[in-house]
Design a protein around this motif. Structure first.
Motif, PDB file in Angstrom:
ATOM      1  N   PHE A 165       0.837  -1.188   0.000  1.00 32.25           N
ATOM      2  CA  PHE A 165       0.000   0.000   0.000  1.00 32.25           C
ATOM      3  C   PHE A 165       0.871   1.237   0.000  1.00 32.25           C
ATOM      4  O   PHE A 165       2.056   1.184   0.268  1.00 32.25           O
ATOM      5  CB  PHE A 165      -1.017   0.026   1.150  1.00 32.25           C
ATOM      6  CG  PHE A 165      -0.442   0.096   2.536  1.00 32.25           C
ATOM      7  CD1 PHE A 165      -0.128   1.311   3.121  1.00 32.25           C
ATOM      8  CD2 PHE A 165      -0.271  -1.054   3.274  1.00 32.25           C
ATOM      9  CE1 PHE A 165       0.359   1.373   4.403  1.00 32.25           C
ATOM     10  CE2 PHE A 165       0.223  -0.996   4.559  1.00 32.25           C
ATOM     11  CZ  PHE A 165       0.538   0.214   5.123  1.00 32.25           C
ATOM     12  N   GLN A 166       0.251   2.334  -0.356  1.00 32.71           N
ATOM     13  CA  GLN A 166       0.960   3.605  -0.407  1.00 32.71           C
ATOM     14  C   GLN A 166       0.176   4.631   0.396  1.00 32.71           C
ATOM     15  O   GLN A 166      -1.008   4.827   0.170  1.00 32.71           O
ATOM     16  CB  GLN A 166       1.105   4.075  -1.845  1.00 32.71           C
ATOM     17  CG  GLN A 166       1.866   5.371  -1.973  1.00 32.71           C
ATOM     18  CD  GLN A 166       2.095   5.745  -3.423  1.00 32.71           C
ATOM     19  OE1 GLN A 166       2.146   4.897  -4.280  1.00 32.71           O
ATOM     20  NE2 GLN A 166       2.221   7.015  -3.678  1.00 32.71           N
ATOM     21  N   LEU A 167       0.833   5.260   1.347  1.00 33.77           N
ATOM     22  CA  LEU A 167       0.256   6.310   2.175  1.00 33.77           C
ATOM     23  C   LEU A 167       0.748   7.639   1.629  1.00 33.77           C
ATOM     24  O   LEU A 167       1.949   7.845   1.483  1.00 33.77           O
ATOM     25  CB  LEU A 167       0.709   6.127   3.630  1.00 33.77           C
ATOM     26  CG  LEU A 167       0.270   7.156   4.663  1.00 33.77           C
ATOM     27  CD1 LEU A 167      -1.246   7.157   4.809  1.00 33.77           C
ATOM     28  CD2 LEU A 167       0.928   6.861   5.998  1.00 33.77           C
ATOM     29  N   THR A 168      -0.172   8.536   1.293  1.00 40.19           N
ATOM     30  CA  THR A 168       0.167   9.844   0.745  1.00 40.19           C
ATOM     31  C   THR A 168      -0.277  10.908   1.727  1.00 40.19           C
ATOM     32  O   THR A 168      -1.444  10.945   2.122  1.00 40.19           O
ATOM     33  CB  THR A 168      -0.544  10.078  -0.608  1.00 40.19           C
ATOM     34  OG1 THR A 168      -0.207   9.021  -1.486  1.00 40.19           O
ATOM     35  CG2 THR A 168      -0.138  11.397  -1.211  1.00 40.19           C
ATOM     36  N   LEU A 169       0.643  11.779   2.141  1.00 39.49           N
ATOM     37  CA  LEU A 169       0.329  12.867   3.065  1.00 39.49           C
ATOM     38  C   LEU A 169       0.626  14.195   2.382  1.00 39.49           C
ATOM     39  O   LEU A 169       1.752  14.437   1.952  1.00 39.49           O
ATOM     40  CB  LEU A 169       1.173  12.747   4.334  1.00 39.49           C
ATOM     41  CG  LEU A 169       1.039  11.441   5.100  1.00 39.49           C
ATOM     42  CD1 LEU A 169       2.043  11.391   6.238  1.00 39.49           C
ATOM     43  CD2 LEU A 169      -0.378  11.276   5.621  1.00 39.49           C
ATOM     44  N   ASN A 170      -0.390  15.035   2.273  1.00 41.15           N
ATOM     45  CA  ASN A 170      -0.204  16.359   1.698  1.00 41.15           C
ATOM     46  C   ASN A 170       0.437  17.287   2.723  1.00 41.15           C
ATOM     47  O   ASN A 170       0.399  17.015   3.929  1.00 41.15           O
ATOM     48  CB  ASN A 170      -1.539  16.943   1.245  1.00 41.15           C
ATOM     49  CG  ASN A 170      -2.184  16.121   0.146  1.00 41.15           C
ATOM     50  OD1 ASN A 170      -1.515  15.372  -0.559  1.00 41.15           O
ATOM     51  ND2 ASN A 170      -3.480  16.253   0.011  1.00 41.15           N
ATOM     52  N   THR A 171       0.983  18.384   2.262  1.00 45.41           N
ATOM     53  CA  THR A 171       1.545  19.395   3.151  1.00 45.41           C
ATOM     54  C   THR A 171       0.454  19.888   4.097  1.00 45.41           C
ATOM     55  O   THR A 171      -0.657  20.192   3.658  1.00 45.41           O
ATOM     56  CB  THR A 171       2.095  20.576   2.332  1.00 45.41           C
ATOM     57  OG1 THR A 171       3.077  20.062   1.422  1.00 45.41           O
ATOM     58  CG2 THR A 171       2.722  21.625   3.224  1.00 45.41           C
ATOM     59  N   PRO A 172       0.734  19.950   5.397  1.00 46.01           N
ATOM     60  CA  PRO A 172      -0.296  20.393   6.351  1.00 46.01           C
ATOM     61  C   PRO A 172      -0.770  21.819   6.072  1.00 46.01           C
ATOM     62  O   PRO A 172       0.014  22.678   5.683  1.00 46.01           O
ATOM     63  CB  PRO A 172       0.424  20.343   7.700  1.00 46.01           C
ATOM     64  CG  PRO A 172       1.580  19.433   7.501  1.00 46.01           C
ATOM     65  CD  PRO A 172       1.984  19.581   6.069  1.00 46.01           C
ATOM     66  N   GLU A 173      -2.066  22.030   6.268  1.00 46.55           N
ATOM     67  CA  GLU A 173      -2.656  23.371   6.186  1.00 46.55           C
ATOM     68  C   GLU A 173      -2.710  23.915   7.612  1.00 46.55           C
ATOM     69  O   GLU A 173      -3.304  23.296   8.496  1.00 46.55           O
ATOM     70  CB  GLU A 173      -4.056  23.282   5.590  1.00 46.55           C
ATOM     71  CG  GLU A 173      -4.752  24.623   5.483  1.00 46.55           C
ATOM     72  CD  GLU A 173      -6.157  24.479   4.936  1.00 46.55           C
ATOM     73  OE1 GLU A 173      -7.034  25.225   5.409  1.00 46.55           O
ATOM     74  OE2 GLU A 173      -6.392  23.617   4.070  1.00 46.55           O
ATOM     75  N   VAL A 174      -2.093  25.058   7.833  1.00 40.87           N
ATOM     76  CA  VAL A 174      -1.994  25.616   9.180  1.00 40.87           C
ATOM     77  C   VAL A 174      -2.772  26.925   9.246  1.00 40.87           C
ATOM     78  O   VAL A 174      -2.564  27.827   8.433  1.00 40.87           O
ATOM     79  CB  VAL A 174      -0.513  25.860   9.565  1.00 40.87           C
ATOM     80  CG1 VAL A 174      -0.427  26.439  10.965  1.00 40.87           C
ATOM     81  CG2 VAL A 174       0.282  24.577   9.451  1.00 40.87           C
ATOM     82  N   LYS A 175      -3.680  27.012  10.231  1.00 42.59           N
ATOM     83  CA  LYS A 175      -4.442  28.237  10.498  1.00 42.59           C
ATOM     84  C   LYS A 175      -4.339  28.498  11.987  1.00 42.59           C
ATOM     85  O   LYS A 175      -4.994  27.840  12.788  1.00 42.59           O
ATOM     86  CB  LYS A 175      -5.903  28.079  10.087  1.00 42.59           C
ATOM     87  CG  LYS A 175      -6.105  27.969   8.603  1.00 42.59           C
ATOM     88  CD  LYS A 175      -7.575  27.863   8.258  1.00 42.59           C
ATOM     89  CE  LYS A 175      -7.743  27.739   6.762  1.00 42.59           C
ATOM     90  NZ  LYS A 175      -9.148  27.561   6.393  1.00 42.59           N
ATOM     91  N   GLY A 176      -3.461  29.425  12.356  1.00 38.53           N
ATOM     92  CA  GLY A 176      -3.243  29.690  13.775  1.00 38.53           C
ATOM     93  C   GLY A 176      -2.604  28.477  14.431  1.00 38.53           C
ATOM     94  O   GLY A 176      -1.552  28.017  14.021  1.00 38.53           O
ATOM     95  N   LYS A 177      -3.260  27.928  15.450  1.00 37.58           N
ATOM     96  CA  LYS A 177      -2.754  26.745  16.160  1.00 37.58           C
ATOM     97  C   LYS A 177      -3.368  25.452  15.641  1.00 37.58           C
ATOM     98  O   LYS A 177      -3.098  24.386  16.161  1.00 37.58           O
ATOM     99  CB  LYS A 177      -3.032  26.879  17.658  1.00 37.58           C
ATOM    100  CG  LYS A 177      -2.308  28.039  18.306  1.00 37.58           C
ATOM    101  CD  LYS A 177      -2.663  28.109  19.772  1.00 37.58           C
ATOM    102  CE  LYS A 177      -2.243  29.413  20.380  1.00 37.58           C
ATOM    103  NZ  LYS A 177      -2.745  29.555  21.745  1.00 37.58           N
ATOM    104  N   GLN A 178      -4.221  25.540  14.609  1.00 43.44           N
ATOM    105  CA  GLN A 178      -4.863  24.348  14.065  1.00 43.44           C
ATOM    106  C   GLN A 178      -4.138  23.886  12.801  1.00 43.44           C
ATOM    107  O   GLN A 178      -3.783  24.689  11.941  1.00 43.44           O
ATOM    108  CB  GLN A 178      -6.325  24.609  13.723  1.00 43.44           C
ATOM    109  CG  GLN A 178      -7.027  23.360  13.206  1.00 43.44           C
ATOM    110  CD  GLN A 178      -8.489  23.585  12.913  1.00 43.44           C
ATOM    111  OE1 GLN A 178      -8.935  24.712  12.745  1.00 43.44           O
ATOM    112  NE2 GLN A 178      -9.246  22.514  12.865  1.00 43.44           N
TER     113      GLN A 178
END
Length: 90
Positions: free
Chosen positions: A15-28
């Protein structure tokens, strides 16, 4: 985008796990991505002591304080085989 995969003679399922660049809004932070296989769950270790054991995509987390965190993402198949990957953000 980050990719992790496993297969062949290693004993892991393919299997292949793909993680996109995190979206950051303040502390979330929100992480989207996908997995190319049948998985039972995806576990998220957010780097601040919090763990979400049964969350799929997208996954969101709010931190108590700004900082540098490493997120460990582990996909589990129906045979409890795992494939971890990590994201770092600040």
């Amino acid at each position: 985008m980050l990719f992790a995969g496993c297969g062949g003679d290693s004993g892991f399922v393919d299997f292949q796990l793909t993680l996109n660049t995190p979206e950051v809004k303040g502390k979330q932070v929100t992480v989207n991505g996908g997995v190319m296989a049948q998985v039972e769950k995806i576990q998220w270790e957010w780097g601040d002591g919090q763990i979400d054991k049964h969350r799929f995509f997208p996954a969101s987390h709010t931190y108590a304080a700004p900082g540098k965190y490493e997120i460990k993402v582990t996909a589990f198949d129906n045979q409890t085989v795992t494939q971890p990957d990590r994201l770092r953000w600040k």
